[in-house]
Write a protein that holds these residues in place. Structure first.
Motif, PDB file in Angstrom:
ATOM      1  N   GLU A  25     -22.223 -20.798  -6.404  1.00  0.00           N
ATOM      2  CA  GLU A  25     -21.783 -21.316  -5.103  1.00  0.00           C
ATOM      3  C   GLU A  25     -22.755 -21.066  -3.955  1.00  0.00           C
ATOM      4  OE1 GLU A  25     -18.684 -18.023  -3.398  1.00  0.00           O
ATOM      5  OE2 GLU A  25     -17.851 -19.623  -4.648  1.00  0.00           O
ATOM      6  N   ASP A  26     -23.718 -20.190  -4.125  1.00  0.00           N
ATOM      7  CA  ASP A  26     -24.698 -19.986  -3.042  1.00  0.00           C
ATOM      8  C   ASP A  26     -26.018 -20.706  -3.309  1.00  0.00           C
ATOM      9  OD1 ASP A  26     -23.017 -18.418  -1.485  1.00  0.00           O
ATOM     10  OD2 ASP A  26     -23.440 -16.640  -2.705  1.00  0.00           O
ATOM     11  N   ALA A  27     -26.080 -21.482  -4.412  1.00  0.00           N
ATOM     12  CA  ALA A  27     -27.320 -22.208  -4.723  1.00  0.00           C
ATOM     13  C   ALA A  27     -27.532 -23.320  -3.696  1.00  0.00           C
ATOM     14  CB  ALA A  27     -27.229 -22.805  -6.127  1.00  0.00           C
ATOM     15  N   LYS A  28     -28.804 -23.658  -3.472  1.00  0.00           N
ATOM     16  CA  LYS A  28     -29.138 -24.713  -2.497  1.00  0.00           C
ATOM     17  C   LYS A  28     -29.911 -25.824  -3.184  1.00  0.00           C
ATOM     18  CE  LYS A  28     -28.545 -24.283   2.102  1.00  0.00           C
ATOM     19  NZ  LYS A  28     -27.809 -25.368   2.716  1.00  0.00           N
ATOM     20  N   VAL A  29     -29.609 -27.053  -2.775  1.00  0.00           N
ATOM     21  CA  VAL A  29     -30.376 -28.207  -3.252  1.00  0.00           C
ATOM     22  C   VAL A  29     -31.725 -28.229  -2.542  1.00  0.00           C
ATOM     23  CG1 VAL A  29     -30.447 -30.741  -3.157  1.00  0.00           C
ATOM     24  CG2 VAL A  29     -28.321 -29.580  -3.785  1.00  0.00           C
ATOM     25  N   LEU A  30     -32.777 -28.525  -3.313  1.00  0.00           N
ATOM     26  CA  LEU A  30     -34.111 -28.719  -2.731  1.00  0.00           C
ATOM     27  C   LEU A  30     -34.500 -30.177  -2.940  1.00  0.00           C
ATOM     28  CD1 LEU A  30     -36.835 -27.388  -1.641  1.00  0.00           C
ATOM     29  CD2 LEU A  30     -37.541 -27.385  -4.029  1.00  0.00           C
ATOM     30  N   ALA A  31     -34.834 -30.861  -1.830  1.00  0.00           N
ATOM     31  CA  ALA A  31     -35.315 -32.253  -1.936  1.00  0.00           C
ATOM     32  C   ALA A  31     -36.823 -32.233  -1.666  1.00  0.00           C
ATOM     33  CB  ALA A  31     -34.540 -33.137  -0.981  1.00  0.00           C
ATOM     34  N   GLY A  32     -37.240 -32.617  -0.462  1.00  0.00           N
ATOM     35  CA  GLY A  32     -38.677 -32.588  -0.135  1.00  0.00           C
ATOM     36  C   GLY A  32     -39.159 -31.222   0.324  1.00  0.00           C
ATOM     37  N   GLY A  33     -38.220 -30.360   0.658  1.00  0.00           N
ATOM     38  CA  GLY A  33     -38.551 -28.989   1.048  1.00  0.00           C
ATOM     39  C   GLY A  33     -39.111 -28.826   2.452  1.00  0.00           C
ATOM     40  N   GLN A  34     -39.149 -29.905   3.228  1.00  0.00           N
ATOM     41  CA  GLN A  34     -39.814 -29.829   4.535  1.00  0.00           C
ATOM     42  C   GLN A  34     -38.981 -29.134   5.618  1.00  0.00           C
ATOM     43  OE1 GLN A  34     -43.203 -30.852   4.838  1.00  0.00           O
ATOM     44  NE2 GLN A  34     -42.668 -30.570   2.693  1.00  0.00           N
ATOM     45  N   SER A  35     -37.699 -28.974   5.351  1.00  0.00           N
ATOM     46  CA  SER A  35     -36.861 -28.168   6.247  1.00  0.00           C
ATOM     47  C   SER A  35     -36.464 -26.865   5.573  1.00  0.00           C
ATOM     48  CB  SER A  35     -35.598 -28.944   6.663  1.00  0.00           C
ATOM     49  OG  SER A  35     -35.943 -30.030   7.469  1.00  0.00           O
ATOM     50  N   LEU A  36     -36.101 -26.952   4.292  1.00  0.00           N
ATOM     51  CA  LEU A  36     -35.597 -25.759   3.599  1.00  0.00           C
ATOM     52  C   LEU A  36     -36.700 -24.713   3.380  1.00  0.00           C
ATOM     53  CD1 LEU A  36     -33.245 -24.345   2.229  1.00  0.00           C
ATOM     54  CD2 LEU A  36     -33.763 -25.570   0.123  1.00  0.00           C
ATOM     55  N   ILE A  37     -37.876 -25.144   2.941  1.00  0.00           N
ATOM     56  CA  ILE A  37     -38.930 -24.174   2.627  1.00  0.00           C
ATOM     57  C   ILE A  37     -39.376 -23.395   3.881  1.00  0.00           C
ATOM     58  CG2 ILE A  37     -41.288 -23.910   1.706  1.00  0.00           C
ATOM     59  CD1 ILE A  37     -39.195 -24.433  -0.492  1.00  0.00           C
ATOM     60  N   PRO A  38     -39.594 -24.068   5.035  1.00  0.00           N
ATOM     61  CA  PRO A  38     -39.919 -23.281   6.230  1.00  0.00           C
ATOM     62  C   PRO A  38     -38.840 -22.241   6.576  1.00  0.00           C
ATOM     63  CG  PRO A  38     -40.366 -25.603   6.639  1.00  0.00           C
ATOM     64  CD  PRO A  38     -39.701 -25.519   5.302  1.00  0.00           C
ATOM     65  N   LEU A  39     -37.567 -22.631   6.406  1.00  0.00           N
ATOM     66  CA  LEU A  39     -36.478 -21.674   6.701  1.00  0.00           C
ATOM     67  C   LEU A  39     -36.556 -20.458   5.785  1.00  0.00           C
ATOM     68  CD1 LEU A  39     -33.329 -23.938   7.240  1.00  0.00           C
ATOM     69  CD2 LEU A  39     -34.648 -22.704   8.962  1.00  0.00           C
ATOM     70  N   LEU A  40     -36.878 -20.721   4.497  1.00  0.00           N
ATOM     71  CA  LEU A  40     -36.976 -19.611   3.528  1.00  0.00           C
ATOM     72  C   LEU A  40     -38.210 -18.762   3.818  1.00  0.00           C
ATOM     73  CD1 LEU A  40     -36.083 -21.540   0.233  1.00  0.00           C
ATOM     74  CD2 LEU A  40     -34.639 -19.884   1.434  1.00  0.00           C
ATOM     75  N   LYS A  41     -39.321 -19.437   4.135  1.00  0.00           N
ATOM     76  CA  LYS A  41     -40.566 -18.686   4.352  1.00  0.00           C
ATOM     77  C   LYS A  41     -40.509 -17.846   5.627  1.00  0.00           C
ATOM     78  CE  LYS A  41     -44.573 -20.332   2.986  1.00  0.00           C
ATOM     79  NZ  LYS A  41     -45.745 -21.207   2.793  1.00  0.00           N
ATOM     80  N   LEU A  42     -39.795 -18.356   6.625  1.00  0.00           N
ATOM     81  CA  LEU A  42     -39.644 -17.571   7.862  1.00  0.00           C
ATOM     82  C   LEU A  42     -38.528 -16.533   7.728  1.00  0.00           C
ATOM     83  CD1 LEU A  42     -40.028 -20.534  10.374  1.00  0.00           C
ATOM     84  CD2 LEU A  42     -41.602 -18.601  10.150  1.00  0.00           C
ATOM     85  N   ARG A  43     -37.878 -16.555   6.575  1.00  0.00           N
ATOM     86  CA  ARG A  43     -36.756 -15.650   6.261  1.00  0.00           C
ATOM     87  C   ARG A  43     -35.590 -15.780   7.242  1.00  0.00           C
ATOM     88  NH1 ARG A  43     -38.288 -10.786   2.377  1.00  0.00           N
ATOM     89  NH2 ARG A  43     -40.050 -11.788   1.385  1.00  0.00           N
ATOM     90  N   PHE A  44     -35.418 -17.022   7.748  1.00  0.00           N
ATOM     91  CA  PHE A  44     -34.200 -17.294   8.524  1.00  0.00           C
ATOM     92  C   PHE A  44     -33.013 -17.357   7.577  1.00  0.00           C
ATOM     93  CE2 PHE A  44     -36.901 -19.552  11.905  1.00  0.00           C
ATOM     94  CZ  PHE A  44     -36.948 -18.396  12.665  1.00  0.00           C
ATOM     95  N   THR A  45     -33.304 -17.661   6.310  1.00  0.00           N
ATOM     96  CA  THR A  45     -32.248 -17.693   5.306  1.00  0.00           C
ATOM     97  C   THR A  45     -32.842 -17.289   3.956  1.00  0.00           C
ATOM     98  OG1 THR A  45     -30.486 -19.045   4.338  1.00  0.00           O
ATOM     99  CG2 THR A  45     -32.561 -20.143   4.672  1.00  0.00           C
TER     100      THR A  45
END
Ligand SMILES: Cc1cc2nc3c(=O)[nH]c(=O)nc-3n(C[C@H](O)[C@H](O)[C@H](O)COP(=O)(O)OP(=O)(O)OC[C@H]3O[C@@H](n4cnc5c(N)ncnc54)[C@H](O)[C@@H]3O)c2cc1C
Length: 284
Positions: A25-45
């Motif tokens: 239930e906490d898994a996230k879909v990854l599409a192009g990664g242009q919003s999700l990856i920056p959030l992960l790399k900045l450790r906002f999430t």
């Protein structure tokens, strides 16, 4: 910065992806990664598992089916910007796509990701609202269709439920035409604000108006009162002035680094009039 550790999963079908998501239930879909990856790399999430939907067949493609333009959720922004049929028949969509970020982001970022991210500053959601788009959504247990007007709930919050994947965007082809106007500080920036206007005409009178707003509140907004006001009316200066006043009723501007509330209100009214007066004038 490196993202926190996560497990990476790359399913080959929607069914496989949906099944995995239903059990994590906490898994996230990854599409192009242009919003999700920056959030992960900045450790906002951080997320325990990533489900990359990039290898699933059938999420690509731009087709005209009956009275609908159908776009797979994994179609990237540059493909939409460069499609000549979209430019001719859905100019507001084409114009929005061409103004998103820069070529690198447009080549990776997808229309589905732009919509599902729920960022009020993303440009596609306003176009979806103006064009009365519908979204096809799948999960392990059901398929459903959600109208764009019911999809954008709040900042970074949409009608997607846990385990659901957006698979297709359907836009009715009503013979309308439109524009997308975006005001930004620098090339490649997000909108300070933007507006999508889509008009179906009966001679000189508006049959149906669609208006969506970018970055004018906590989420993309549909300017329903202004749309209803314009229906059946000619595009006179007085009518447009009145409609532009009605636009402001749905906005929820705040003073910030991009400008004061007064500035943004004036800018929105200006962009609205420019959009309406510019309909039919998008370069082919
Ligand atoms: C420098 C920069 C500038 C940018 N400027 C703009 C701009 O001007 N205008 C603009 O609109 N955008 C802009 N963006 C955002 C960009 O357009 C992203 O591509 C877009 O927001 C997300 O698309 P994506 O495919 O990369 O999604 P991802 O980053 O992979 O995912 C984003 C979110 O959506 C979810 N998601 C993605 N696809 C699906 C799906 N099919 N079903 C369910 N959930 C899904 C993910 O789980 C995640 O939460 C910019 C990004 C960058 C890095």
């Amino acid at each position: 910065m490196f993202p926190d550790k996560f497990d990476y999963y790359a399913p080959k079908s929607i069914e496989e992806a949906a099944k995995f998501l239903s059990g994590h239930e906490d898994a996230k879909v990854l599409a192009g990664g242009q919003s999700l990856i920056p959030l992960l790399k900045l450790r906002f999430t951080s997320v325990p598992e990533i489900v990359d939907i990039g290898r699933i067949k059938g999420l690509d493609g731009i087709t005209f089916q009956g009275n609908y333009l159908e776009i797979g959720s994994m179609v990237c922004t540059s493909e939409i910007a460069e499609n000549s049929s979209i430019r001719k028949k859905f100019p507001a969509l084409s114009e929005a796509a061409g103004q998103i970020a820069d070529p690198l982001v447009r080549n990776r970022g997808t229309i589905g990701g732009d919509i599902c991210h729920g960022d009020p500053a993303n440009d596609f959601p306003a176009v979806m609202l103006a064009m009365d788009a519908e979204f096809e959504i799948s999960s392990a247990t059901r398929k459903r269709t959600v109208k764009a007007e019911d999809f954008f709930v709040d900042t970074f919050s949409t009608a997607l439920e846990q385990g659901e994947i957006l698979t297709k965007i359907k836009i009715p082809d009503t013979g309308s035409s439109g524009r997308y106007m975006k005001y930004k500080k620098y090339a490649g920036d997000f909108s300070i604000l933007g507006i999508a206007v889509n008009l179906s005409m009966d001679g000189k009178k508006v049959r149906k108006a669609g208006i969506g707003l970018t970055n004018c509140g906590p989420t993309a907004l549909k300017a329903r009162e202004a749309e209803e006001y314009l229906a059946g009316k000619e595009l006179s200066d007085d009518n447009l002035e009145k409609a532009s006043e009605l636009l402001l009723k749905v906005t929820d501007f705040v003073d910030d680094d991009n400008g004061s509330v007064k500035f943004k209100e004036k800018l929105l009214k200006y962009l609205f009039i420019r959009a309406v007066r510019g309909i039919g004038g998008v370069p082919k």
